[in-house]
Design an enzyme around this catalytic site. Structure first.
Site, PDB file in Angstrom:
ATOM      1  N   LYS A   1       0.845  -1.307  -0.092  1.00 11.92           N
ATOM      2  CA  LYS A   1       0.040   0.036  -0.172  1.00 11.92           C
ATOM      3  C   LYS A   1       0.772   1.154  -0.027  1.00 11.92           C
ATOM      4  O   LYS A   1       0.662   2.350  -0.872  1.00 11.92           O
ATOM      5  CB  LYS A   1      -1.013   0.106   1.145  1.00 11.92           C
ATOM      6  CG  LYS A   1      -1.832   1.038   1.199  1.00 11.92           C
ATOM      7  CD  LYS A   1      -2.713   1.022   2.664  1.00 11.92           C
ATOM      8  CE  LYS A   1      -3.373   2.320   2.758  1.00 11.92           C
ATOM      9  NZ  LYS A   1      -4.351   2.436   4.079  1.00 11.92           N
TER      10      LYS A   1
ATOM     11  N   GLU B   1      11.195  -4.560   3.934  1.00 14.65           N
ATOM     12  CA  GLU B   1      10.819  -5.701   3.900  1.00 14.65           C
ATOM     13  C   GLU B   1      10.608  -5.947   2.194  1.00 14.65           C
ATOM     14  O   GLU B   1      11.382  -6.768   1.388  1.00 14.65           O
ATOM     15  CB  GLU B   1       9.873  -6.635   4.494  1.00 14.65           C
ATOM     16  CG  GLU B   1      10.188  -6.811   6.058  1.00 14.65           C
ATOM     17  CD  GLU B   1       9.858  -5.793   6.853  1.00 14.65           C
ATOM     18  OE1 GLU B   1       9.441  -4.484   6.309  1.00 14.65           O
ATOM     19  OE2 GLU B   1       9.250  -5.909   7.894  1.00 14.65           O
TER      20      GLU B   1
ATOM     21  N   GLY C   1      -4.478  -2.026   5.399  1.00 11.30           N
ATOM     22  CA  GLY C   1      -3.890  -3.429   4.845  1.00 11.30           C
ATOM     23  C   GLY C   1      -4.262  -4.590   5.219  1.00 11.30           C
ATOM     24  O   GLY C   1      -4.525  -5.236   4.424  1.00 11.30           O
ATOM     25  N   ARG C   2      -4.965  -4.830   6.501  1.00 15.99           N
ATOM     26  CA  ARG C   2      -5.330  -5.923   6.738  1.00 15.99           C
ATOM     27  C   ARG C   2      -6.806  -6.243   6.530  1.00 15.99           C
ATOM     28  O   ARG C   2      -7.530  -7.281   6.658  1.00 15.99           O
ATOM     29  CB  ARG C   2      -5.528  -6.133   8.682  1.00 15.99           C
ATOM     30  CG  ARG C   2      -5.926  -4.881   9.193  1.00 15.99           C
ATOM     31  CD  ARG C   2      -5.523  -4.960  10.678  1.00 15.99           C
ATOM     32  NE  ARG C   2      -5.963  -3.531  11.332  1.00 15.99           N
ATOM     33  CZ  ARG C   2      -5.153  -2.600  11.461  1.00 15.99           C
ATOM     34  NH1 ARG C   2      -4.100  -2.306  10.636  1.00 15.99           N
ATOM     35  NH2 ARG C   2      -5.687  -1.666  12.285  1.00 15.99           N
TER      36      ARG C   2
ATOM     37  N   GLU D   1      -3.844  -6.119  15.310  1.00 20.60           N
ATOM     38  CA  GLU D   1      -3.365  -4.866  14.847  1.00 20.60           C
ATOM     39  C   GLU D   1      -4.458  -3.966  15.060  1.00 20.60           C
ATOM     40  O   GLU D   1      -4.209  -2.935  15.074  1.00 20.60           O
ATOM     41  CB  GLU D   1      -2.837  -5.067  13.304  1.00 20.60           C
ATOM     42  CG  GLU D   1      -1.812  -3.790  12.949  1.00 20.60           C
ATOM     43  CD  GLU D   1      -1.368  -4.158  11.803  1.00 20.60           C
ATOM     44  OE1 GLU D   1      -0.038  -4.737  11.777  1.00 20.60           O
ATOM     45  OE2 GLU D   1      -1.696  -3.756  10.576  1.00 20.60           O
TER      46      GLU D   1
ATOM     47  N   HIS E   1      -2.612 -32.557  19.083  1.00 20.02           N
ATOM     48  CA  HIS E   1      -1.421 -33.384  19.760  1.00 20.02           C
ATOM     49  C   HIS E   1      -0.040 -32.274  19.938  1.00 20.02           C
ATOM     50  O   HIS E   1       1.040 -32.708  20.049  1.00 20.02           O
ATOM     51  CB  HIS E   1      -1.007 -34.282  18.538  1.00 20.02           C
ATOM     52  CG  HIS E   1      -1.894 -35.392  18.256  1.00 20.02           C
ATOM     53  ND1 HIS E   1      -2.039 -36.378  18.770  1.00 20.02           N
ATOM     54  CD2 HIS E   1      -3.040 -35.115  17.287  1.00 20.02           C
ATOM     55  CE1 HIS E   1      -3.159 -37.277  18.498  1.00 20.02           C
ATOM     56  NE2 HIS E   1      -3.705 -36.178  17.480  1.00 20.02           N
TER      57      HIS E   1
ATOM     58  N   LYS F   1      10.186  -0.041  13.660  1.00 19.31           N
ATOM     59  CA  LYS F   1      10.547   0.359  12.532  1.00 19.31           C
ATOM     60  C   LYS F   1      11.491   1.586  12.404  1.00 19.31           C
ATOM     61  O   LYS F   1      12.601   1.397  11.610  1.00 19.31           O
ATOM     62  CB  LYS F   1       9.235   0.589  11.522  1.00 19.31           C
ATOM     63  CG  LYS F   1       8.607  -0.492  10.850  1.00 19.31           C
ATOM     64  CD  LYS F   1       7.441   0.044  10.173  1.00 19.31           C
ATOM     65  CE  LYS F   1       6.343  -0.945   9.859  1.00 19.31           C
ATOM     66  NZ  LYS F   1       5.111  -0.275   8.927  1.00 19.31           N
TER      67      LYS F   1
HETATM   68  O1  F6P Z   1       3.380  -3.627   9.962  1.00 23.34           O
HETATM   69  C1  F6P Z   1       2.495  -2.782   9.836  1.00 23.34           C
HETATM   70  C2  F6P Z   1       1.678  -2.569   8.253  1.00 23.34           C
HETATM   71  O2  F6P Z   1       1.724  -1.182   8.126  1.00 23.34           O
HETATM   72  C3  F6P Z   1       0.576  -3.406   8.236  1.00 23.34           C
HETATM   73  O3  F6P Z   1      -0.458  -2.844   8.474  1.00 23.34           O
HETATM   74  C4  F6P Z   1       0.438  -3.349   6.656  1.00 23.34           C
HETATM   75  O4  F6P Z   1      -0.646  -4.502   6.285  1.00 23.34           O
HETATM   76  C5  F6P Z   1       2.044  -3.957   6.452  1.00 23.34           C
HETATM   77  O5  F6P Z   1       2.643  -3.258   7.252  1.00 23.34           O
HETATM   78  C6  F6P Z   1       2.475  -3.769   4.947  1.00 23.34           C
HETATM   79  O6  F6P Z   1       2.317  -2.424   4.513  1.00 23.34           O
HETATM   80  P1  F6P Z   1       2.342  -2.049   3.000  1.00 23.34           P
HETATM   81  O7  F6P Z   1       1.285  -2.725   2.237  1.00 23.34           O
HETATM   82  O8  F6P Z   1       2.341  -0.474   3.069  1.00 23.34           O
HETATM   83  O9  F6P Z   1       3.813  -2.515   2.604  1.00 23.34           O
END
Ligand code: F6P
Length: 501
Positions: free
Chosen positions: A190, A196, A243-244, A329, A360, A469
């Site tokens: 987003k 990452e 995002g979620r 979250e 188990h 972060k």
């Molecule tokens: O870790 C928090 C977060 O902002 C989430 O809410 C989100 O889904 C994820 O990082 C990834 O964010 P993006 O889609 O901006 O890469």
């Protein structure tokens, strides 16, 4: 507990001397009265540790908190994400049940993006590409990953692989088993600023050696262009989708590639049907409302510190991970919308694993541990495999575990005693269709939102993830040998990192 939820204490005290087995024996009709159906989803709350009087109190709280109005405000596009001053219009991604101008406009944008997805699907289907790498993390990963694992047919046109973790071993392992000539990648972010995702995107781009097979989904088109991905290969996202809550948008494009566009649209239809149910069903017949009230009862009246979700279907093994982000979250907050401290505990820790594997692993604790863990059991009535004996045994285990937790078993030997009185909800899907999975996930989305309304918190921000972060960004030069850390413990740890091979 004080305030709106305060009256629950009195009911918890009143019921503290009784057991679930006694409540059910005294009121056997609750087995069917405390159950409801919404489309392909059946939910039974008879094994929750409330009685009709406590339920009346819960529904009175729901009335006073105007949960029905809250759902209208969410779906209608009001700025329910007050701390960020914007709407959370994810329901508009799947339907147009809320007939407001913002919802209609959002829905039109979502339909246009869906048409773009169809075009890109056709373009890729026409190429030599068979492998898709979906690069994203958190909400840009967990939902689509769940959909693919749950619903992708084995003979799908595309095989979709997910790359989320920052750890370079993830990229190394994945790329070692793929052929770049037959692969394309979708970078889903987003913000298009998540470290990452950008690092993994750069690795995959170098490996592909062909930017024409690089696609993007983002609400930041300028950053996408800066990365070198042309608008024709970019799909939109919007700031009014968290995002979620985004798997229904173009964030779900990798899943649509694995499922086929038709199944993806069936998922949206099932999700929209649950939205329509949430918006139109009276509180007492409203599944998300029952679910949210039950969650608040367990947390605030009975003091449950954790909540387990146990799907008894291998295809739903990633549901607990998706729900962990969705629930924690959204609800892991300690201050109300106005900035004052919350008056009651908010979200418990959510965890879970697929049954029967989980039996188990940690079920000993569920049955005889000192803490009671409320459970959401999820079963699927019709299996789509030919192994009838397995399926019968699977369903028998599902029913048996819920019964054992509730009723327990007495024994003269304390080691053999099962205390029982451990509450659970049973959710049953007729079959694991895209429609049913869409409805199931939306049930949880709306339950989460309604819990946030009851607690007076914002379900749609996540400022708590920012500090770590920022610190990581600040420490990066020190890790690479330039500069030091301010914190003495971190300094000592850095010395260890630098001093080892
Ligand atoms: O870790 C928090 C977060 O902002 C989430 O809410 C989100 O889904 C994820 O990082 C990834 O964010 P993006 O889609 O901006 O890469």
């Amino acid at each position: 507990m004080t305030g709106r939820l305060g009256s629950l204490d009195e009911h918890a005290r009143r019921l503290s001397g009784t057991t679930l087995a006694r409540l059910i024996a005294d009121d056997p009709a609750r087995s069917t009265d405390f159950a409801l159906r919404a489309g392909p989803l059946y939910a039974n709350f008879a094994r929750q540790r409330y009685d009709r009087t406590a339920l009346d109190a819960l529904f009175a709280i729901a009335e006073r908190a105007d949960l029905a109005g809250a759902l209208q405000r969410l779906c209608g596009g009001e700025a329910v994400n007050a701390t960020e001053g914007r709407a959370a219009l994810h329901p508009a991604l799947r339907g147009d049940a809320a007939m407001t101008a913002p919802a209609r406009s959002a829905h039109a944008q979502a339909r246009a993006a869906l048409a773009q997805m169809r075009g890109l699907y056709a373009h890729l289907a026409d190429s030599a590409v068979t492998e898709i790498i979906s690069i994203g993390i958190g909400g840009s990963d967990l939902g689509p990953r769940l959909l693919v694992d749950a619903l992708a047919p084995p003979d799908a046109r595309f095989r979709v692989h997910f790359l989320s973790n920052l750890d370079g071993h993830a990229a190394q392992r994945l790329l070692a088993r793929l052929d770049p000539q037959r692969s394309a990648a979708v970078i889903v972010s987003k913000s298009f600023g998540t470290r990452e995702t950008l690092l993994n995107g750069a690795i995959v781009r170098a490996w592909l050696k062909d930017d024409a097979r690089l696609y993007a989904v983002s609400a930041a088109p300028q950053r996408v262009a800066g990365f070198g991905i042309a608008p024709a290969r970019s799909l939109p996202m919007w700031d009014w989708v968290g995002g979620r809550y985004s798997l229904w948008s173009a964030v779900g494009f990798p899943a649509a590639l694995a499922l086929g566009m038709e199944a993806f649209e069936a998922l949206l239809a099932g999700a929209a049907a649950m939205d329509a149910h949430a918006l139109s069903a009276p509180l007492r017949e409203n599944l998300p409302v029952w679910h949210a009230l039950t969650a608040v009862w367990n947390r605030n009246a009975l003091g449950a510190a954790t909540q387990a979700v146990l799907p008894y279907d291998e295809r739903l093994r990633l549901l607990p991970a998706h729900l962990q982000q969705l629930v924690m979250e959204s609800l892991g907050k300690s201050v109300r919308l106005d900035g004052t401290p919350v008056e009651a505990d908010t979200v418990p820790v959510w965890w879970g694993r697929v049954g029967s594997d989980a039996q188990h692993s940690f079920f000993q604790t569920l049955h005889q541990g000192t803490q009671v863990v409320p459970v959401d059991f999820i079963g699927v009535i019709r299996a789509d495999h030919p192994h009838a004996a397995n399926h019968s045994a699977q369903l028998a285990n599902l029913l048996a575990q819920a019964e054992a937790l509730a009723n327990g078993k007495d024994s003269d030997d304390p080691h053999l005693r099962h205390p029982g009185n451990r509450q659970s909800t049973l959710l049953l899907l007729d079959a694991l269709t895209p429609e049913a999975l869409g409805a199931l996930v939306v049930l949880y989305e709306h339950s989460v939102y309604l819990q946030s309304v009851l607690w007076g918190i914002n379900a749609f921000d996540q400022f708590g993830v920012e500090l770590g972060k920022t610190l990581a960004d600040r420490l990066l030069p020190a890790i690479e040998g330039q500069g030091a850390a301010d914190d003495p413990v971190t300094r000592a740890l850095l010395a260890q990192l630098r001093g080892r091979p």
